[in-house]
Design an enzyme around this catalytic site. Structure first.
Site, PDB file in Angstrom:
ATOM      1  N   HIS A   1     -10.565   1.043  -1.680  1.00  0.00           N
ATOM      2  CA  HIS A   1     -10.820   1.969  -0.572  1.00  0.00           C
ATOM      3  C   HIS A   1     -12.267   2.386  -0.763  1.00  0.00           C
ATOM      4  O   HIS A   1     -12.586   3.111  -1.703  1.00  0.00           O
ATOM      5  CB  HIS A   1      -9.839   3.140  -0.678  1.00  0.00           C
ATOM      6  CG  HIS A   1     -10.099   4.283   0.237  1.00  0.00           C
ATOM      7  ND1 HIS A   1      -9.067   4.983   0.835  1.00  0.00           N
ATOM      8  CD2 HIS A   1     -11.239   4.893   0.657  1.00  0.00           C
ATOM      9  CE1 HIS A   1      -9.564   5.964   1.573  1.00  0.00           C
ATOM     10  NE2 HIS A   1     -10.884   5.932   1.466  1.00  0.00           N
TER      11      HIS A   1
ATOM     12  N   HIS B   1       0.856  -1.196   0.000  1.00  0.00           N
ATOM     13  CA  HIS B   1       0.000   0.000   0.000  1.00  0.00           C
ATOM     14  C   HIS B   1       0.889   1.242   0.000  1.00  0.00           C
ATOM     15  O   HIS B   1       1.055   1.919   1.009  1.00  0.00           O
ATOM     16  CB  HIS B   1      -0.914  -0.004   1.228  1.00  0.00           C
ATOM     17  CG  HIS B   1      -1.992   1.034   1.179  1.00  0.00           C
ATOM     18  ND1 HIS B   1      -3.253   0.812   1.685  1.00  0.00           N
ATOM     19  CD2 HIS B   1      -2.021   2.296   0.690  1.00  0.00           C
ATOM     20  CE1 HIS B   1      -3.991   1.903   1.522  1.00  0.00           C
ATOM     21  NE2 HIS B   1      -3.251   2.814   0.912  1.00  0.00           N
TER      22      HIS B   1
ATOM     23  N   HIS C   1      -6.922  -0.839   4.454  1.00  0.00           N
ATOM     24  CA  HIS C   1      -7.306  -0.334   5.787  1.00  0.00           C
ATOM     25  C   HIS C   1      -8.750  -0.723   6.117  1.00  0.00           C
ATOM     26  O   HIS C   1      -9.640   0.118   6.244  1.00  0.00           O
ATOM     27  CB  HIS C   1      -7.088   1.173   5.929  1.00  0.00           C
ATOM     28  CG  HIS C   1      -7.313   1.983   4.691  1.00  0.00           C
ATOM     29  ND1 HIS C   1      -8.526   2.048   4.063  1.00  0.00           N
ATOM     30  CD2 HIS C   1      -6.481   2.758   3.971  1.00  0.00           C
ATOM     31  CE1 HIS C   1      -8.432   2.832   3.010  1.00  0.00           C
ATOM     32  NE2 HIS C   1      -7.189   3.279   2.941  1.00  0.00           N
TER      33      HIS C   1
ATOM     34  N   HIS D   1       1.805   4.938  -1.561  1.00  0.00           N
ATOM     35  CA  HIS D   1       1.585   6.156  -2.344  1.00  0.00           C
ATOM     36  C   HIS D   1       2.975   6.625  -2.770  1.00  0.00           C
ATOM     37  O   HIS D   1       3.776   7.046  -1.930  1.00  0.00           O
ATOM     38  CB  HIS D   1       0.928   7.249  -1.504  1.00  0.00           C
ATOM     39  CG  HIS D   1      -0.464   6.949  -1.064  1.00  0.00           C
ATOM     40  ND1 HIS D   1      -1.566   7.646  -1.527  1.00  0.00           N
ATOM     41  CD2 HIS D   1      -0.952   6.031  -0.186  1.00  0.00           C
ATOM     42  CE1 HIS D   1      -2.663   7.185  -0.953  1.00  0.00           C
ATOM     43  NE2 HIS D   1      -2.304   6.193  -0.127  1.00  0.00           N
TER      44      HIS D   1
ATOM     45  N   LYS E   1      -6.555   0.010  -8.639  1.00  0.00           N
ATOM     46  CA  LYS E   1      -6.978   0.521  -7.334  1.00  0.00           C
ATOM     47  C   LYS E   1      -8.256   1.337  -7.472  1.00  0.00           C
ATOM     48  O   LYS E   1      -8.315   2.301  -8.227  1.00  0.00           O
ATOM     49  CB  LYS E   1      -5.872   1.392  -6.733  1.00  0.00           C
ATOM     50  CG  LYS E   1      -6.295   2.161  -5.493  1.00  0.00           C
ATOM     51  CD  LYS E   1      -6.575   1.226  -4.311  1.00  0.00           C
ATOM     52  CE  LYS E   1      -7.155   2.006  -3.126  1.00  0.00           C
ATOM     53  NZ  LYS E   1      -6.228   3.009  -2.591  1.00  0.00           N
TER      54      LYS E   1
ATOM     55  N   ASP F   1       0.675   2.664   3.763  1.00  0.00           N
ATOM     56  CA  ASP F   1      -0.054   3.871   3.352  1.00  0.00           C
ATOM     57  C   ASP F   1       0.893   5.069   3.377  1.00  0.00           C
ATOM     58  O   ASP F   1       0.579   6.136   3.897  1.00  0.00           O
ATOM     59  CB  ASP F   1      -1.258   4.113   4.256  1.00  0.00           C
ATOM     60  CG  ASP F   1      -2.406   4.807   3.529  1.00  0.00           C
ATOM     61  OD1 ASP F   1      -2.190   5.293   2.404  1.00  0.00           O
ATOM     62  OD2 ASP F   1      -3.504   4.861   4.091  1.00  0.00           O
TER      63      ASP F   1
ATOM     64  N   HIS G   1     -10.600   3.855  -5.482  1.00  0.00           N
ATOM     65  CA  HIS G   1     -10.487   4.765  -4.340  1.00  0.00           C
ATOM     66  C   HIS G   1     -11.693   5.683  -4.297  1.00  0.00           C
ATOM     67  O   HIS G   1     -12.110   6.227  -5.318  1.00  0.00           O
ATOM     68  CB  HIS G   1      -9.205   5.597  -4.441  1.00  0.00           C
ATOM     69  CG  HIS G   1      -8.822   6.254  -3.155  1.00  0.00           C
ATOM     70  ND1 HIS G   1      -9.528   7.306  -2.623  1.00  0.00           N
ATOM     71  CD2 HIS G   1      -7.819   5.994  -2.275  1.00  0.00           C
ATOM     72  CE1 HIS G   1      -8.974   7.683  -1.484  1.00  0.00           C
ATOM     73  NE2 HIS G   1      -7.930   6.894  -1.251  1.00  0.00           N
TER      74      HIS G   1
ATOM     75  N   HIS H   1      -6.374  14.005   2.298  1.00  0.00           N
ATOM     76  CA  HIS H   1      -7.534  13.920   1.410  1.00  0.00           C
ATOM     77  C   HIS H   1      -8.058  15.286   0.986  1.00  0.00           C
ATOM     78  O   HIS H   1      -9.201  15.416   0.565  1.00  0.00           O
ATOM     79  CB  HIS H   1      -8.622  13.058   2.057  1.00  0.00           C
ATOM     80  CG  HIS H   1      -8.211  11.629   2.149  1.00  0.00           C
ATOM     81  ND1 HIS H   1      -8.217  10.781   1.067  1.00  0.00           N
ATOM     82  CD2 HIS H   1      -7.709  10.915   3.183  1.00  0.00           C
ATOM     83  CE1 HIS H   1      -7.763   9.600   1.440  1.00  0.00           C
ATOM     84  NE2 HIS H   1      -7.437   9.659   2.718  1.00  0.00           N
TER      85      HIS H   1
END
Length: 569
Positions: A248, A136, A274, A138, A219, A362, A221, A322
């Protein structure tokens, strides 16, 4: 005449043997050696006056006749399949043997031949694990890679293009252009890498082109819109092209609730990120999805384990990652809905039961890339302190618990993402991605990181000193982290359809590469020692979590091992 030696003297010379026990760093976790394959009285060891000398433990054979490139002597292996003392042979960058090293002309039972072509790494007194896999990531900044390698991570899977706003929030490398640039960038980094495309589209062609461009997974999201239609479309493409889908889910429950997501998945294999929910997902009950047989649930490390500080730090992290505005009440409410004491506490216990299968970082997006392994074993320690020994363990050791937790960062992410043929465990035929730990620093500071059979990272002293050990000693990159040595020692993972389409040749990639395979027929039952499927219920008012009717709750930790005792910063 046989010579008798005390256990203490033997351990000091050759490392611990069967029946010996070791405390891991400053945790309460105890490891006990289950088997020893090195043959008492016939062990190999390098050094002045030692065994690996010509005509003694070193044979006259050539490399073409089976001599290994590197031998790690008297290593104590901790892996999902066991805790054993053995020599490890490495040839052509892969593990070629586990067992007894030496000279078959003078020693019995040798299955790892040492010769003039062999380098030696002393494993006496060290614990060896497979290089960890962080699934995971980024990819916000390239400096993450050195930090991860320094912690014992040798494979990084995720998405991103750098510090773009989308990457700060989502693990997606969107589109063929960005996927191509990231694949080319990967040529310079001494770890295995793979990139996820953006899975949020109902038009399957927009997803297929990303997989064929080189994405090793997709992915979904919520920040891009994880609707039931997108979920169905993405999984359909994944089934067609054999890549994993990571998800996610929809925190705000705008497009549906957790039951609607489960319905949209329709029993197909999926990796839920998560899964507790603080990192994002249907509030307040995404955690119940971990009981589904087709779902591979993982955690990210900011909630590992539950401590006095966990809740307090999450709100600010979430607002930044976010792209939320603290001046907008709705943004604050969105953030607060994800942070629940009750579900984070339950997450600890679900890991200990083997219901959560994977732990990842993450990285820089509510997680710390250099703390995957340490947070994993902090969780194991906390659970031993609060819950006692597992039923499979006893008062002498925590072997089953240790094997369960090491699996969460090695073999299970490898299986989940279709790369277990190459990495994820200490087994013959796999890439020699190995981490050597001194027991007092286990889980927090590796002594050596071997990448593809060569040392890529090590604790090293002053380069101007007369010996390697004078202070300051700290982790530093080694020779195989530089130049063209990276190409044969590291893998880039691609979809098989991208390889068939000639992506490596078109992009002029020089690194070794491998296809992801067999991602679509696996299930929770494929997860080693982490395949429990309890029926999870969440009280919508109190957020209390129940597994098979039993309340899951624990207190936050006030003090943790593998923390400030080891770190200046």
């Amino acid at each position: 005449m046989p010579f008798k030696i005390s256990r203490q003297a033997y351990a000091e010379t050759y490392g611990p043997t069967k029946g010996d026990r070791i405390r891991l760093a400053d945790t309460d976790l105890i490891l006990e050696v289950e088997q020893d394959h090195t043959h008492y009285g016939d062990e190999v060891k390098f050094g002045g006056g030692k065994v690996i000398r010509d005509g003694m433990g070193q044979s006259q054979q050539s490399r073409d006749n089976g001599v290994v490139d590197t031998v790690i002597t008297n290593a104590l292996i901790l892996d999902w399949w066991g805790i054993v003392k053995a020599d490890i042979g490495i040839k052509d960058g892969k593990i070629s043997g586990i067992g007894k090293a030496g000279n078959p002309d003078t020693q019995e039972g040798v299955n790892i031949i040492v010769g003039a072509s062999t380098e030696a790494i002393a494993g006496e007194g060290s614990i060896i694990t497979a290089g960890a896999i962080d699934s995971h990531i980024h990819f916000i900044c390239p400096q993450q890679i050195e930090t991860a390698l320094a912690s014992g991570v040798t494979t990084m899977l995720g998405g991103g293009t750098g510090p773009a706003t989308g990457t700060n929030a989502t693990t997606c490398t969107p589109g063929a252009f960005h996927i191509s640039r990231m694949l080319q960038s990967a040529e310079g980094f001494p770890v295995n890498l793979g990139f996820f495309g953006k899975g949020n589209a109902t038009n399957k062609a927009a997803l297929e082109e990303q997989v064929r461009a080189g994405a090793c997974g997709l992915k979904l999201h919520e920040d891009w819109g994880t609707t039931p239609a997108c979920i169905d479309s993405c999984l359909s493409v994944a089934d067609q092209l054999d890549v994993q889908v990571c998800i996610h889910t929809d925190t705000l429950n705008e497009a549906g609730f957790v039951e609607d997501t489960i319905k949209a998945i329709r029993g197909r294999t999926i990796h839920t990120f998560h899964t507790e929910g603080a990192g994002g997902g249907h509030a307040p009950d995404i955690i119940k999805i971990c009981g589904e047989s087709n779902v591979i649930p993982s955690s990210t490390n900011p909630t590992r384990p539950f401590t006095l500080n966990t809740l307090e730090e999450h709100l600010d992290m979430l607002m930044v990652c976010h792209h939320l505005d603290p001046k907008i009440p709705e943004d604050v409410a969105f953030a607060e809905s994800r942070i629940r004491r009750e579900t984070i506490a339950a997450e600890d216990i679900l890991h200990d039961l083997g219901a959560f299968s994977i732990i990842a970082s993450d990285s820089q997006a509510m997680g710390r890339v250099g703390e995957v392994i340490s947070r994993t074993f902090q969780t194991a320690h906390k659970m031993k302190v609060q819950r006692g020994a597992l039923p499979e363990d006893n008062q002498r050791n925590d072997n089953h618990r240790l094997k369960r937790y090491i699996s969460k960062v090695t073999i299970n992410p490898a299986i989940a993402h279709g790369i277990s043929a190459h990495v994820g465990s200490v087994e013959v035929g796999k890439l020699a991605d190995l981490v050597l730990w001194k027991p007092g620093f286990f889980g927090i500071k590796p002594d050596l990181v071997v990448k593809g059979g060569c040392i890529a990272w090590a604790q090293m002293g002053d380069a101007n000193a007369s010996i390697p050990t004078p202070q300051p000693v700290h982790g530093r990159p080694m020779f195989s982290s530089f130049g063209k040595a990276i190409n044969p020692t590291c893998l880039t993972f691609l979809s098989e359809s991208a390889i068939d389409a000639g992506v490596p040749e078109r992009l002029k990639l020089e690194r070794s590469y491998a296809p992801v395979k067999d991602t679509r027929k696996i299930s929770k039952q494929s997860m080693k020692l982490n395949d429990a499927r309890p029926k999870i219920e969440v009280d919508p008012q109190t957020y209390e979590v129940f597994a098979n009717g039993e309340l899951l709750t624990c207190e936050p930790a006030e003090l943790l091992p593998l923390a400030q005792r080891y770190l200046l910063l």
